[in-house]
Design a protein around this motif. Sequence first.
Motif, PDB file in Angstrom:
ATOM      1  N   SER A  20     -19.646  99.519  23.020  1.00 35.28           N
ATOM      2  CA  SER A  20     -18.911  98.704  22.059  1.00 35.28           C
ATOM      3  C   SER A  20     -18.976  97.223  22.455  1.00 35.28           C
ATOM      4  CB  SER A  20     -17.463  99.203  22.033  1.00 35.28           C
ATOM      5  OG  SER A  20     -16.744  98.587  21.017  1.00 35.28           O
ATOM      6  N   PRO A  21     -20.138  96.597  22.292  1.00 35.32           N
ATOM      7  CA  PRO A  21     -20.312  95.214  22.752  1.00 35.32           C
ATOM      8  C   PRO A  21     -19.522  94.180  21.963  1.00 35.32           C
ATOM      9  CG  PRO A  21     -22.276  95.981  21.597  1.00 35.32           C
ATOM     10  CD  PRO A  21     -21.375  97.174  21.755  1.00 35.32           C
ATOM     11  N   ASP A  22     -19.014  94.552  20.797  1.00 39.53           N
ATOM     12  CA  ASP A  22     -18.183  93.614  20.033  1.00 39.53           C
ATOM     13  C   ASP A  22     -16.740  93.601  20.520  1.00 39.53           C
ATOM     14  OD1 ASP A  22     -20.244  92.810  18.331  1.00 39.53           O
ATOM     15  OD2 ASP A  22     -19.902  94.505  16.983  1.00 39.53           O
ATOM     16  N   VAL A  23     -16.387  94.594  21.309  1.00 38.18           N
ATOM     17  CA  VAL A  23     -14.995  94.712  21.766  1.00 38.18           C
ATOM     18  C   VAL A  23     -14.833  94.341  23.240  1.00 38.18           C
ATOM     19  CG1 VAL A  23     -13.053  96.306  22.059  1.00 38.18           C
ATOM     20  CG2 VAL A  23     -14.565  96.528  20.071  1.00 38.18           C
ATOM     21  N   PHE A  24     -15.806  94.743  24.064  1.00 36.45           N
ATOM     22  CA  PHE A  24     -15.632  94.587  25.504  1.00 36.45           C
ATOM     23  C   PHE A  24     -16.669  93.659  26.129  1.00 36.45           C
ATOM     24  CE2 PHE A  24     -14.066  98.770  24.339  1.00 36.45           C
ATOM     25  CZ  PHE A  24     -12.778  98.725  24.855  1.00 36.45           C
ATOM     26  N   GLY A  25     -16.209  92.885  27.078  1.00 32.10           N
ATOM     27  CA  GLY A  25     -17.090  92.112  27.947  1.00 32.10           C
ATOM     28  C   GLY A  25     -16.895  92.602  29.365  1.00 32.10           C
ATOM     29  N   LEU A  26     -17.788  92.177  30.254  1.00 31.83           N
ATOM     30  CA  LEU A  26     -17.677  92.538  31.669  1.00 31.83           C
ATOM     31  C   LEU A  26     -17.575  91.259  32.488  1.00 31.83           C
ATOM     32  CD1 LEU A  26     -20.417  95.331  31.852  1.00 31.83           C
ATOM     33  CD2 LEU A  26     -17.949  95.632  31.578  1.00 31.83           C
ATOM     34  N   ARG A  27     -16.596  91.210  33.362  1.00 30.90           N
ATOM     35  CA  ARG A  27     -16.402  90.018  34.185  1.00 30.90           C
ATOM     36  C   ARG A  27     -17.547  89.882  35.188  1.00 30.90           C
ATOM     37  NH1 ARG A  27     -10.492  91.495  34.966  1.00 30.90           N
ATOM     38  NH2 ARG A  27     -11.180  92.193  37.002  1.00 30.90           N
ATOM     39  N   GLU A  28     -18.016  88.670  35.334  1.00 28.87           N
ATOM     40  CA  GLU A  28     -19.148  88.441  36.238  1.00 28.87           C
ATOM     41  C   GLU A  28     -18.797  88.778  37.676  1.00 28.87           C
ATOM     42  OE1 GLU A  28     -21.352  84.848  36.196  1.00 28.87           O
ATOM     43  OE2 GLU A  28     -21.589  84.853  34.027  1.00 28.87           O
ATOM     44  N   GLU A  29     -17.576  88.481  38.076  1.00 34.05           N
ATOM     45  CA  GLU A  29     -17.238  88.615  39.495  1.00 34.05           C
ATOM     46  C   GLU A  29     -17.162  90.061  39.981  1.00 34.05           C
ATOM     47  OE1 GLU A  29     -15.487  87.081  37.176  1.00 34.05           O
ATOM     48  OE2 GLU A  29     -13.329  87.389  37.405  1.00 34.05           O
ATOM     49  N   ASP A  30     -16.716  90.952  39.134  1.00 36.19           N
ATOM     50  CA  ASP A  30     -16.581  92.338  39.619  1.00 36.19           C
ATOM     51  C   ASP A  30     -17.091  93.389  38.631  1.00 36.19           C
ATOM     52  OD1 ASP A  30     -14.624  92.220  37.712  1.00 36.19           O
ATOM     53  OD2 ASP A  30     -12.940  92.424  39.094  1.00 36.19           O
ATOM     54  N   GLY A  31     -17.591  92.958  37.490  1.00 35.24           N
ATOM     55  CA  GLY A  31     -18.132  93.907  36.516  1.00 35.24           C
ATOM     56  C   GLY A  31     -17.073  94.666  35.747  1.00 35.24           C
ATOM     57  N   HIS A  32     -15.822  94.329  35.972  1.00 33.59           N
ATOM     58  CA  HIS A  32     -14.765  95.047  35.269  1.00 33.59           C
ATOM     59  C   HIS A  32     -14.657  94.564  33.827  1.00 33.59           C
ATOM     60  CE1 HIS A  32     -12.405  96.727  38.962  1.00 33.59           C
ATOM     61  NE2 HIS A  32     -13.703  96.926  39.032  1.00 33.59           N
ATOM     62  N   SER A  33     -14.110  95.419  33.023  1.00 33.65           N
ATOM     63  CA  SER A  33     -14.071  95.202  31.580  1.00 33.65           C
ATOM     64  C   SER A  33     -12.857  94.386  31.148  1.00 33.65           C
ATOM     65  CB  SER A  33     -14.026  96.579  30.909  1.00 33.65           C
ATOM     66  OG  SER A  33     -13.868  96.447  29.528  1.00 33.65           O
ATOM     67  N   TYR A  34     -13.070  93.606  30.085  1.00 36.99           N
ATOM     68  CA  TYR A  34     -11.949  92.932  29.430  1.00 36.99           C
ATOM     69  C   TYR A  34     -12.194  92.957  27.926  1.00 36.99           C
ATOM     70  CZ  TYR A  34     -15.137  88.944  29.044  1.00 36.99           C
ATOM     71  OH  TYR A  34     -16.215  88.140  28.747  1.00 36.99           O
ATOM     72  N   VAL A  35     -11.150  92.745  27.166  1.00 42.16           N
ATOM     73  CA  VAL A  35     -11.261  92.750  25.708  1.00 42.16           C
ATOM     74  C   VAL A  35     -11.647  91.346  25.247  1.00 42.16           C
ATOM     75  CG1 VAL A  35     -10.074  93.191  23.533  1.00 42.16           C
ATOM     76  CG2 VAL A  35      -9.561  94.586  25.544  1.00 42.16           C
ATOM     77  N   LEU A  36     -12.734  91.261  24.509  1.00 46.52           N
ATOM     78  CA  LEU A  36     -13.222  89.980  24.014  1.00 46.52           C
ATOM     79  C   LEU A  36     -12.274  89.394  22.979  1.00 46.52           C
ATOM     80  CD1 LEU A  36     -16.928  91.050  23.406  1.00 46.52           C
ATOM     81  CD2 LEU A  36     -16.154  89.459  25.171  1.00 46.52           C
ATOM     82  N   PRO A  37     -12.282  88.057  22.831  1.00 46.39           N
ATOM     83  CA  PRO A  37     -11.525  87.452  21.728  1.00 46.39           C
ATOM     84  C   PRO A  37     -12.009  88.060  20.405  1.00 46.39           C
ATOM     85  CG  PRO A  37     -12.366  85.763  23.225  1.00 46.39           C
ATOM     86  CD  PRO A  37     -12.996  87.071  23.649  1.00 46.39           C
ATOM     87  N   GLY A  38     -11.100  88.531  19.620  1.00 49.12           N
ATOM     88  CA  GLY A  38     -11.468  89.168  18.354  1.00 49.12           C
ATOM     89  C   GLY A  38     -11.875  90.625  18.510  1.00 49.12           C
ATOM     90  N   GLY A  39     -11.920  91.088  19.754  1.00 45.48           N
ATOM     91  CA  GLY A  39     -12.358  92.463  19.997  1.00 45.48           C
ATOM     92  C   GLY A  39     -11.423  93.510  19.418  1.00 45.48           C
ATOM     93  N   ALA A  40     -10.165  93.145  19.278  1.00 46.30           N
ATOM     94  CA  ALA A  40      -9.192  94.109  18.759  1.00 46.30           C
ATOM     95  C   ALA A  40      -9.076  94.059  17.242  1.00 46.30           C
ATOM     96  CB  ALA A  40      -7.833  93.864  19.405  1.00 46.30           C
ATOM     97  N   ASP A  41     -10.013  93.393  16.588  1.00 48.99           N
ATOM     98  CA  ASP A  41     -10.011  93.388  15.121  1.00 48.99           C
ATOM     99  C   ASP A  41     -10.125  94.821  14.618  1.00 48.99           C
ATOM    100  OD1 ASP A  41     -10.939  91.176  12.726  1.00 48.99           O
ATOM    101  OD2 ASP A  41     -11.323  93.314  12.368  1.00 48.99           O
TER     102      ASP A  41
END
Length: 65
Positions: A20-41
């Motif tokens: 789901s690349p429109d919803v989640f990004g991965l932090r560069e520092e640890d590869g952990h996931s976060y919700v992108l701006p607008g991802g919860a549309d």
Amino acid sequence: MKVEVDELHCQGHGLCQMTSPDVFGLREEDGHSYVLPGGADPKHEESARQAAAACPERAIVVTSD
Ligand code: SF4
């Protein structure tokens, strides 16, 4: 829709971002996931739920409004 990633359980597999690349990004520092701006549309709900199902750590919670 509300999408949450449990920081304590996320292990950085990246499956959510691949699913789901429109919803989640991965932090560069640890590869952990976060919700992108607008991802919860709401238009991304099906995709977000697929990512939640794909997460091996069950770290994603999707709730409808
Ligand atoms: S699939 Fe799950 S454990 Fe992997 S990065 Fe996404 S939220 Fe984290």
